[in-house]
Design a protein around this motif. Sequence first.
Motif: not given
Length: 227
Positions: A183-185, A187, A193-195, A201, A203, A207
């Motif tokens: 995932y980006g910084l 979204d 977020g997608s953590e 994970n 990152r 973004g």
Amino acid sequence: MVIAKLRTGIRDLGWWVRDYVYAVRGQVRALTGRDAPDALAEGSGTPIVLLPGIYETWRFMEPLARALHDRGHPVHVVTELGGNLRPVADAADRVAALLVARGLDDVVLVAHSKGGLIGKHVMAFHPEGERVRAMVAVATPFGGSRYSRLMPTPSLRAFASGDATVRALAAAAEANVRIVSVYGLFDPHIPEGSELAGARNVRLAGGGHFRVLADPRVIAEVIRVAE
């Protein structure tokens, strides 16, 4: 402090604009592409199954698919998903059926957004989940999105954190160890977020929700688990 927030806002706005330019190009590719995906299913490497996001056909992920195919991996497309508007559980049934019909084992799922929820549903709740080695999920709302409840259609509101399927998937933590969440910084669609606890994970330095699919780190993570 104010200047720092302003700079961050300008940065995020720039990512957002580039994100939608990328998304438009992906949708144009979906409308203009004519070749069937069957040729991508040839190869001697680890089998890959593409799981696009909502309102996306497999062509949205076509550049990534072709890059993986060029490395010798057979890339399988679940054409039955269409534009991916079905409920997650229904879509997962179709993915599981493809794994059986094509006799696929030791599979790596490569998913974007909603596709990651579908993939985890297969891994957590289907016997066919044993056929999956790992999943690389890009920009997936594993914990839901607070924006979902504001959306005009049921298919988009299904990403709310209180949705029964989202909560069931969150509780199925045993599958997380086989997931790489990228995932980006920033979204714009998933502020949470997608953590994912227990997963690997990753990152990214940039973004976005769509354009992150083109980040070289995505294919690097697929290669890491597939090769």
